[in-house]
Design an enzyme around this catalytic site. Structure first.
Site, PDB file in Angstrom:
ATOM      1  N   PRO A  66      46.954  41.155  40.393  1.00 21.24           N
ATOM      2  CA  PRO A  66      46.980  42.345  39.536  1.00 21.24           C
ATOM      3  C   PRO A  66      45.944  42.401  38.407  1.00 21.24           C
ATOM      4  O   PRO A  66      46.279  42.282  37.226  1.00 21.24           O
ATOM      5  CB  PRO A  66      48.399  42.316  38.977  1.00 21.24           C
ATOM      6  CG  PRO A  66      48.711  40.846  38.888  1.00 21.24           C
ATOM      7  CD  PRO A  66      48.053  40.225  40.075  1.00 21.24           C
ATOM      8  N   CYS A  67      44.683  42.638  38.753  1.00 23.28           N
ATOM      9  CA  CYS A  67      43.658  42.747  37.713  1.00 23.28           C
ATOM     10  C   CYS A  67      43.837  44.003  36.863  1.00 23.28           C
ATOM     11  O   CYS A  67      43.238  44.119  35.789  1.00 23.28           O
ATOM     12  CB  CYS A  67      42.261  42.701  38.330  1.00 23.28           C
ATOM     13  SG  CYS A  67      41.985  43.827  39.691  1.00 23.28           S
TER      14      CYS A  67
END
Length: 202
Positions: free
Chosen positions: A162-163
């Protein structure tokens, strides 16, 4: 219409030779339209995810497929059973039905530095936020915030790793491969009833 077997033999036909059976490729892929944009999903036959990449244009699709073929195997085929679990979990996540992915991931498309950054990113849970500076510190490179940003910008497993949970030091939304609208939508999704870190992960 019956053809004389002698004529067929003269033309090189051999009735004992069967057409080749195409087996499953080493990597399967699909281009999947979602609420946050068009994603190319790729997985190995056993279901390990290799890619979840924003590909708004066909040129983007070709670029990602070329990289997969170069790094993993030239046997990259469209469709396949290995994608079922990945596609289902992604759809369920974007619908707010699950808050964690169980599909295994393979960082073959990431550079060594990206692997460090993305591994550190897995510590940022659903609904939580971090900064580029904090991630740089976590990988032992406190002055490398920009390098961390570049590594996240080329994340081969967007959403799964989850950037979108990484913000600037001021808390502002900054660059995201799928566009800031996609980043904002993901953050809004995670800000629901179970968005707090204290919520049980489903």
């Amino acid at each position: 219409m019956n053809i004389d077997p002698v004529i067929l033999a003269m033309r090189g036909y051999d009735p004992t030779v069967r057409p080749p059976v195409l087996t499953e490729g080493d990597v399967s892929y699909v281009v999947h339209d979602t609420a946050i944009g068009r994603l190319l999903l790729a997985a190995r036959p056993e279901g390990t995810a290799l890619a979840c990449v924003f590909t708004p244009a066909e040129a983007d699709v070709e670029r990602v497929l070329a990289r997969i073929a170069r790094v993993t195997s030239p046997r990259v085929l469209r469709g396949g059973r290995g994608l079922d679990r990945l596609r289902r979990e992604l759809d369920d996540y974007l619908a707010g039905q699950v808050h964690a992915f169980t599909v295994p991931v393979d960082l073959a498309l990431a550079t060594p530095f990206q692997r460090q950054v993305l591994t550190a990113l897995t510590e940022v849970g659903y609904g939580a936020r971090t900064t580029y500076g904090a991630l740089a510190l976590a990988v032992g490179r406190p002055s490398a915030s920009r390098a961390v940003g570049a590594a996240l910008g080329a994340n081969p497993l967007c959403v799964l790793l989850p950037c979108h949970r990484v913000l600037s030091a001021t808390g502002a939304l900054t660059g995201y491969a799928g566009g800031l609208h996609a980043k904002a939508r993901l953050l809004d999704l995670e800000s629901g009833p179970c968005g707090a870190q204290s919520c049980a992960r489903r």
